[in-house]
Design an enzyme around this catalytic site. Sequence first.
Site, PDB file in Angstrom:
ATOM      1  N   ASP B  94      29.706  50.838  -0.779  1.00 26.13           N
ATOM      2  CA  ASP B  94      28.744  51.762  -1.382  1.00 26.13           C
ATOM      3  C   ASP B  94      27.661  50.932  -2.062  1.00 26.13           C
ATOM      4  O   ASP B  94      27.759  50.551  -3.222  1.00 26.13           O
ATOM      5  CB  ASP B  94      29.440  52.692  -2.375  1.00 26.13           C
ATOM      6  CG  ASP B  94      28.570  53.899  -2.712  1.00 26.13           C
ATOM      7  OD1 ASP B  94      27.437  53.988  -2.188  1.00 26.13           O
ATOM      8  OD2 ASP B  94      29.018  54.750  -3.492  1.00 26.13           O
ATOM      9  N   ALA B  95      26.631  50.633  -1.283  1.00 23.75           N
ATOM     10  CA  ALA B  95      25.624  49.649  -1.688  1.00 23.75           C
ATOM     11  C   ALA B  95      24.225  50.261  -1.808  1.00 23.75           C
ATOM     12  O   ALA B  95      23.377  49.743  -2.516  1.00 23.75           O
ATOM     13  CB  ALA B  95      25.596  48.514  -0.674  1.00 23.75           C
ATOM     14  N   LYS B  96      23.993  51.356  -1.112  1.00 23.18           N
ATOM     15  CA  LYS B  96      22.714  52.079  -1.153  1.00 23.18           C
ATOM     16  C   LYS B  96      21.524  51.144  -0.977  1.00 23.18           C
ATOM     17  O   LYS B  96      20.524  51.258  -1.669  1.00 23.18           O
ATOM     18  CB  LYS B  96      22.628  52.909  -2.440  1.00 23.18           C
ATOM     19  CG  LYS B  96      23.753  53.967  -2.521  1.00 23.18           C
ATOM     20  CD  LYS B  96      23.579  54.951  -3.645  1.00 23.18           C
ATOM     21  CE  LYS B  96      24.596  56.069  -3.602  1.00 23.18           C
ATOM     22  NZ  LYS B  96      25.983  55.665  -3.934  1.00 23.18           N
ATOM     23  N   ARG B  97      21.638  50.237   0.012  1.00 15.96           N
ATOM     24  CA  ARG B  97      20.568  49.290   0.269  1.00 15.96           C
ATOM     25  C   ARG B  97      19.446  49.938   1.080  1.00 15.96           C
ATOM     26  O   ARG B  97      19.665  50.952   1.768  1.00 15.96           O
ATOM     27  CB  ARG B  97      21.100  48.063   1.009  1.00 15.96           C
ATOM     28  CG  ARG B  97      22.205  47.307   0.268  1.00 15.96           C
ATOM     29  CD  ARG B  97      21.726  46.762  -1.073  1.00 15.96           C
ATOM     30  NE  ARG B  97      22.640  45.771  -1.611  1.00 15.96           N
ATOM     31  CZ  ARG B  97      23.440  45.968  -2.662  1.00 15.96           C
ATOM     32  NH1 ARG B  97      23.450  47.110  -3.304  1.00 15.96           N
ATOM     33  NH2 ARG B  97      24.223  44.982  -3.094  1.00 15.96           N
ATOM     34  N   THR B 121      26.562  52.443   2.722  1.00 18.56           N
ATOM     35  CA  THR B 121      25.601  53.487   2.353  1.00 18.56           C
ATOM     36  C   THR B 121      24.215  52.859   2.233  1.00 18.56           C
ATOM     37  O   THR B 121      24.061  51.740   1.730  1.00 18.56           O
ATOM     38  CB  THR B 121      25.974  54.163   1.022  1.00 18.56           C
ATOM     39  OG1 THR B 121      26.050  53.173  -0.005  1.00 18.56           O
ATOM     40  CG2 THR B 121      27.299  54.907   1.125  1.00 18.56           C
TER      41      THR B 121
END
Lengths: 270, 270
Positions: B94-97, B121
């Site tokens: 869950d990194a939302k890069r 993510t």
Amino acid sequence: MELPKLIKQIRIKKSFLCVGLDTDLAKIPQYLHKQPNPVFEFNRQIIDATAKYAVAFKPNIAFYEALGIQGWEALKDTITYLNDQYPEIFTIADAKRGDIGNTASKYAQAFFENLNFDAITVAPYMGKDSIEPFLSYTNKHTILLVLTSNKGAFDFQTKIDVQNDALYESVLKTSKTWNNSKQLMYVVGATKPEYFKSIRKIVPNAFLLVPGVGAQGGNLKDVCQYGLTKDCGLLVNSSRGILYAANGKDFAKAAELKAKALQEEMASYV
Amino acid sequence: MELPKLIKQIRIKKSFLCVGLDTDLAKIPQYLHKQPNPVFEFNRQIIDATAKYAVAFKPNIAFYEALGIQGWEALKDTITYLNDQYPEIFTIADAKRGDIGNTASKYAQAFFENLNFDAITVAPYMGKDSIEPFLSYTNKHTILLVLTSNKGAFDFQTKIDVQNDALYESVLKTSKTWNNSKQLMYVVGATKPEYFKSIRKIVPNAFLLVPGVGAQGGNLKDVCQYGLTKDCGLLVNSSRGILYAANGKDFAKAAELKAKALQEEMASYV
């Protein structure tokens, strides 16, 4: 770092150059691979060669994460070197983070406290409570993506809403209502100079971090025409054009000449 | 991991539970601090206690980055443990890069190659060329933020454009045109069940990663009403509710009971 200190450096150096440290093991000179920490050794030489022409350095965090623990060590060594040797330099973690409040607080801790960067880039998609944990550091700066330099910027950022605002305009306007919004700066790509006029109508004085000069095709003159403010208001980034100007033992000298050329062009605008 | 393998696990376990590893040094039991690697030790016990009730685990990268190099070591140990001991488990960074293409490739390398996660993510703001480097890994899954669980989701994600689409709908529609879009999953917050109907009209079969059940107030029944597909199509995440169910030596047992209760509720839907 407080803004007046950055503005003072811009005036002293007649430069608003930010050097992007997108350091790629596959692109640095071969002889550096014999060093125990080749990424840091490359960065150290680039920093020493270009710091007199630059007011900011911006490690691109992806390039360090791609190397795992060794990359985080190189990032830590790089920011420590900048803070110790060049305390007048403005440091930016180009991380483009964005998550819910309790998670955003952890990213802020990572980059503002542990690594002691002056600023971080963040993404606006998750809204106010994803950004305010960064803004709560009132001695730091939070640099919000607005209109990016890539082609995909036209997928969503320029979409027009029913109030007749493009999404990037809505992001700018909304961000001004957030707590500590005076700590905000904004990312605006150099490849889209025709948009600077509308952006300056909404944020006439805010600092803009401008990537995309050089490898991505942006032009300094176009950016300055609408982007400059009385306090400069611009940090123009160059990464690949400086870092990989040469790939032998002369790489730092070649980088210095590229940075010097950009600074000389900038001097005519500030 | 290929999708059929995930779907098979959902059927075997009668569960679509994802356990979020938002492991916070300040919240784990005090006695673990005497261990050389307390974050990994906590994760290992949580994983062993809950794996039979869960089909996915999702380390929240911010919590590891906040600990610097020690955090990256704990992250590496955690994903290695999951891959070695529980190869049937779907793993999500869950990194939302989200960044321009050459940078996105580096993030993909970090999470897909070096750490060998099954999924990551990512944030949509920068558009197609910021996501396609992840999608080029056709044995991996790219989970795009669509409608998030936080209050700030209403700042931009629900803005209506001149085609009468909310931004989150436009993100969904546009993403379907990208190369390898069949590798996409989407983040939709459990706190916004009234939106699942419109989302399922656009992506009737895609898997949705649903955070926000538990601490954030979302409700499983509401999510299932419109979210379920014939192959389940949901991964519902719980983090704090499981991890911090107790804070003594019984923490893993308490976590197990929380995961079991969620699995039993899920069994009635699949």
